[in-house]
Design a protein around this motif. Structure first.
Motif, PDB file in Angstrom:
ATOM      1  N   VAL A 191       0.839  -1.206   0.000  1.00  0.00           N
ATOM      2  CA  VAL A 191       0.000   0.000   0.000  1.00  0.00           C
ATOM      3  C   VAL A 191       0.873   1.254   0.000  1.00  0.00           C
ATOM      4  CG1 VAL A 191      -1.658   1.327   1.353  1.00  0.00           C
ATOM      5  CG2 VAL A 191      -1.946  -1.132   1.119  1.00  0.00           C
ATOM      6  N   SER A 192       1.919   1.243   0.820  1.00  0.00           N
ATOM      7  CA  SER A 192       2.789   2.422   0.928  1.00  0.00           C
ATOM      8  C   SER A 192       3.438   2.768  -0.402  1.00  0.00           C
ATOM      9  CB  SER A 192       3.866   2.183   1.989  1.00  0.00           C
ATOM     10  OG  SER A 192       3.297   1.906   3.244  1.00  0.00           O
ATOM     11  N   LEU A 193       4.016   1.761  -1.051  1.00  0.00           N
ATOM     12  CA  LEU A 193       4.767   1.997  -2.286  1.00  0.00           C
ATOM     13  C   LEU A 193       3.862   2.197  -3.496  1.00  0.00           C
ATOM     14  CD1 LEU A 193       7.708  -0.515  -1.832  1.00  0.00           C
ATOM     15  CD2 LEU A 193       7.949   1.934  -2.190  1.00  0.00           C
ATOM     16  N   LEU A 194       2.799   1.410  -3.581  1.00  0.00           N
ATOM     17  CA  LEU A 194       1.987   1.410  -4.793  1.00  0.00           C
ATOM     18  C   LEU A 194       0.808   2.387  -4.749  1.00  0.00           C
ATOM     19  CD1 LEU A 194       1.854  -2.469  -5.375  1.00  0.00           C
ATOM     20  CD2 LEU A 194       3.432  -0.804  -6.377  1.00  0.00           C
ATOM     21  N   ALA A 195       0.370   2.765  -3.560  1.00  0.00           N
ATOM     22  CA  ALA A 195      -0.813   3.623  -3.469  1.00  0.00           C
ATOM     23  C   ALA A 195      -0.554   4.966  -2.793  1.00  0.00           C
ATOM     24  CB  ALA A 195      -1.935   2.890  -2.723  1.00  0.00           C
ATOM     25  N   LEU A 196       0.342   5.007  -1.819  1.00  0.00           N
ATOM     26  CA  LEU A 196       0.541   6.236  -1.055  1.00  0.00           C
ATOM     27  C   LEU A 196       1.811   6.987  -1.425  1.00  0.00           C
ATOM     28  CD1 LEU A 196      -0.430   4.961   2.521  1.00  0.00           C
ATOM     29  CD2 LEU A 196      -1.883   6.123   0.850  1.00  0.00           C
ATOM     30  N   GLY A 197       2.787   6.305  -1.933  1.00  0.00           N
ATOM     31  CA  GLY A 197       4.126   6.860  -2.073  1.00  0.00           C
ATOM     32  C   GLY A 197       4.500   7.313  -3.462  1.00  0.00           C
ATOM     33  N   PRO A 198       5.701   6.935  -3.871  1.00  0.00           N
ATOM     34  CA  PRO A 198       6.520   5.868  -3.281  1.00  0.00           C
ATOM     35  C   PRO A 198       7.140   6.256  -1.945  1.00  0.00           C
ATOM     36  CG  PRO A 198       7.714   6.927  -5.058  1.00  0.00           C
ATOM     37  CD  PRO A 198       6.342   7.521  -5.060  1.00  0.00           C
ATOM     38  N   VAL A 199       6.915   5.396  -0.947  1.00  0.00           N
ATOM     39  CA  VAL A 199       7.464   5.603   0.381  1.00  0.00           C
ATOM     40  C   VAL A 199       7.356   4.281   1.131  1.00  0.00           C
ATOM     41  CG1 VAL A 199       5.263   6.278   1.429  1.00  0.00           C
ATOM     42  CG2 VAL A 199       7.406   7.134   2.399  1.00  0.00           C
ATOM     43  N   PHE A 200       8.248   4.067   2.078  1.00  0.00           N
ATOM     44  CA  PHE A 200       8.157   2.909   2.965  1.00  0.00           C
ATOM     45  C   PHE A 200       7.611   3.373   4.310  1.00  0.00           C
ATOM     46  CE2 PHE A 200      11.515   1.565   0.038  1.00  0.00           C
ATOM     47  CZ  PHE A 200      11.132   0.264  -0.263  1.00  0.00           C
ATOM     48  N   THR A 201       6.977   2.470   5.032  1.00  0.00           N
ATOM     49  CA  THR A 201       6.527   2.801   6.378  1.00  0.00           C
ATOM     50  C   THR A 201       7.117   1.882   7.434  1.00  0.00           C
ATOM     51  OG1 THR A 201       4.521   1.487   5.987  1.00  0.00           O
ATOM     52  CG2 THR A 201       4.363   3.870   5.663  1.00  0.00           C
ATOM     53  N   PRO A 221      -7.383   8.280  -4.311  1.00  0.00           N
ATOM     54  CA  PRO A 221      -6.759   7.651  -5.480  1.00  0.00           C
ATOM     55  C   PRO A 221      -5.274   7.431  -5.245  1.00  0.00           C
ATOM     56  CG  PRO A 221      -7.096   9.989  -5.876  1.00  0.00           C
ATOM     57  CD  PRO A 221      -7.753   9.689  -4.567  1.00  0.00           C
ATOM     58  N   ARG A 222      -4.673   6.587  -6.057  1.00  0.00           N
ATOM     59  CA  ARG A 222      -3.229   6.375  -5.944  1.00  0.00           C
ATOM     60  C   ARG A 222      -2.485   7.679  -6.191  1.00  0.00           C
ATOM     61  NH1 ARG A 222      -1.386   0.565  -8.477  1.00  0.00           N
ATOM     62  NH2 ARG A 222      -3.170  -0.676  -7.775  1.00  0.00           N
ATOM     63  N   SER A 223      -1.373   7.809  -5.516  1.00  0.00           N
ATOM     64  CA  SER A 223      -0.655   9.084  -5.569  1.00  0.00           C
ATOM     65  C   SER A 223      -0.043   9.352  -6.933  1.00  0.00           C
ATOM     66  CB  SER A 223       0.451   9.092  -4.515  1.00  0.00           C
ATOM     67  OG  SER A 223       1.484   8.183  -4.852  1.00  0.00           O
ATOM     68  N   GLY A 224       0.355   8.317  -7.652  1.00  0.00           N
ATOM     69  CA  GLY A 224       1.004   8.517  -8.942  1.00  0.00           C
ATOM     70  C   GLY A 224       2.353   9.187  -8.829  1.00  0.00           C
ATOM     71  N   GLY A 225       2.972   9.055  -7.667  1.00  0.00           N
ATOM     72  CA  GLY A 225       4.302   9.626  -7.466  1.00  0.00           C
ATOM     73  C   GLY A 225       4.286  11.022  -6.881  1.00  0.00           C
ATOM     74  N   VAL A 226       3.125  11.655  -6.810  1.00  0.00           N
ATOM     75  CA  VAL A 226       3.011  13.006  -6.234  1.00  0.00           C
ATOM     76  C   VAL A 226       1.976  12.940  -5.115  1.00  0.00           C
ATOM     77  CG1 VAL A 226       2.601  15.438  -6.681  1.00  0.00           C
ATOM     78  CG2 VAL A 226       3.536  13.985  -8.497  1.00  0.00           C
ATOM     79  N   PRO A 227       2.386  12.599  -3.904  1.00  0.00           N
ATOM     80  CA  PRO A 227       1.419  12.431  -2.821  1.00  0.00           C
ATOM     81  C   PRO A 227       0.798  13.751  -2.375  1.00  0.00           C
ATOM     82  CG  PRO A 227       3.672  12.260  -1.985  1.00  0.00           C
ATOM     83  CD  PRO A 227       3.767  12.313  -3.480  1.00  0.00           C
ATOM     84  N   THR A 228      -0.491  13.696  -2.096  1.00  0.00           N
ATOM     85  CA  THR A 228      -1.190  14.855  -1.544  1.00  0.00           C
ATOM     86  C   THR A 228      -1.028  14.853  -0.019  1.00  0.00           C
ATOM     87  OG1 THR A 228      -3.262  13.658  -1.232  1.00  0.00           O
ATOM     88  CG2 THR A 228      -2.879  14.662  -3.397  1.00  0.00           C
ATOM     89  N   ALA A 229      -1.603  15.865   0.615  1.00  0.00           N
ATOM     90  CA  ALA A 229      -1.509  15.943   2.077  1.00  0.00           C
ATOM     91  C   ALA A 229      -2.153  14.725   2.733  1.00  0.00           C
ATOM     92  CB  ALA A 229      -2.183  17.225   2.563  1.00  0.00           C
ATOM     93  N   ARG A 230      -3.232  14.216   2.144  1.00  0.00           N
ATOM     94  CA  ARG A 230      -3.906  13.057   2.739  1.00  0.00           C
ATOM     95  C   ARG A 230      -3.099  11.786   2.534  1.00  0.00           C
ATOM     96  NH1 ARG A 230      -9.292  10.559   2.104  1.00  0.00           N
ATOM     97  NH2 ARG A 230      -9.621  11.608   0.109  1.00  0.00           N
ATOM     98  N   HIS A 231      -2.405  11.667   1.389  1.00  0.00           N
ATOM     99  CA  HIS A 231      -1.485  10.542   1.200  1.00  0.00           C
ATOM    100  C   HIS A 231      -0.408  10.563   2.278  1.00  0.00           C
ATOM    101  CE1 HIS A 231      -3.059  10.687  -3.015  1.00  0.00           C
ATOM    102  NE2 HIS A 231      -2.930   9.365  -2.912  1.00  0.00           N
ATOM    103  N   VAL A 232       0.145  11.741   2.504  1.00  0.00           N
ATOM    104  CA  VAL A 232       1.218  11.871   3.493  1.00  0.00           C
ATOM    105  C   VAL A 232       0.693  11.578   4.893  1.00  0.00           C
ATOM    106  CG1 VAL A 232       2.844  13.485   4.558  1.00  0.00           C
ATOM    107  CG2 VAL A 232       2.523  13.497   2.079  1.00  0.00           C
ATOM    108  N   ALA A 233      -0.532  12.020   5.192  1.00  0.00           N
ATOM    109  CA  ALA A 233      -1.121  11.770   6.509  1.00  0.00           C
ATOM    110  C   ALA A 233      -1.315  10.274   6.744  1.00  0.00           C
ATOM    111  CB  ALA A 233      -2.456  12.504   6.636  1.00  0.00           C
ATOM    112  N   ALA A 234      -1.834   9.564   5.732  1.00  0.00           N
ATOM    113  CA  ALA A 234      -2.013   8.118   5.857  1.00  0.00           C
ATOM    114  C   ALA A 234      -0.669   7.419   6.031  1.00  0.00           C
ATOM    115  CB  ALA A 234      -2.739   7.572   4.628  1.00  0.00           C
TER     116      ALA A 234
END
Length: 229
Positions: free
Chosen positions: A26-36, A112-125
């Motif tokens: 989820v982190s890499l494919l939907a929220l990030g790319p980022v690890f948690t 929606p998936r971040s597509g490489g540019v996370p929004t504030a809500r992506h970052v919050a999750a």
């Protein structure tokens, strides 16, 4: 924890490793790319983003690293206090972790998936998940199941190969019955990643995958409760 006690947690740790794979999917494919959970990746993402390479966001790895650090501090204090008062700290730590994963799932609702540019809500999750994984890191280290750290597999792969008939290194366990546990740890991480990726590929939202992950964490806590009784 004594080795005999840690051995009783092997199955629990393997199942938790599966959940790590799902969370990182989820982190890499939907929220990030980022690890948690695997913060080595975030340190490198932060380094690459700092020099402007790869089009990587700085906000996501900064949020993840910061939240993970907070989660680690909170987890250490919480679990020490629970143990000193004779509470079942392992189950309660998993309950807190599962609750935070659910909060992350709700934060990512209809996102929606971040597509490489996370929004504030992506970052919050991302931050909430990293907070949960910081607590998990403390839980895993306190349980200390040999070769099953639940949040990474690099050391486990090194030990598996180095302690096999190929590496023949006694210091890494050659001649001991540790190979199966190491293989299980690696396969669990792979399986979790596959499950998470397939669910996302099938059109399931990050929220659904995270709720499923939280349910698995709760199941581990219940399993521990029933076995203890």
């Amino acid at each position: 924890m004594e080795p005999k006690q840690a051995d009783r947690f092997v199955q629990h740790a393997v199942l938790l490793t599966v959940t790590t794979g799902m969370i990182e999917a989820v982190s890499l494919l939907a929220l990030g790319p980022v690890f948690t959970a695997m913060q080595t990746g975030d340190v490198l993402f932060l380094a690459f983003g700092a020099v402007g390479e790869g089009g990587l966001s700085l906000s996501a790895p900064v949020a993840s690293l910061s939240a993970f650090a907070v989660g680690t501090a909170v987890g250490a204090r919480m679990e020490t206090r629970l143990q000193s008062h004779r509470h079942r700290w392992f189950r309660l730590a998993l309950a807190v972790e599962a609750g935070l994963i659910c909060v992350a799932a709700l934060t990512a609702w209809d996102l929606p998936r971040s597509g490489g540019v996370p929004t504030a809500r992506h970052v919050a999750a991302t931050a909430v998940l990293a907070l949960a994984m910081g607590i998990r890191g403390v839980t895993a280290m306190r349980v200390a199941v040999p070769d099953v750290p639940t949040t990474l597999v690099t050391r486990t792969m090194t030990a598996m190969i180095g302690g096999s008939v190929v590496g023949h290194d006694a210091a890494l366990g050659y001649g001991k019955r540790a190979g199966l546990r190491r293989v299980a740890s690696i396969l669990a991480m792979f399986a979790g990643g596959v499950i998470g990726a397939l669910l996302l590929r099938a059109g399931q939202s990050a929220t659904v995958v995270l709720f499923a992950t939280a349910a698995m964490v709760v199941a581990v806590a219940v399993l521990h409760l029933t076995r203890t009784r």
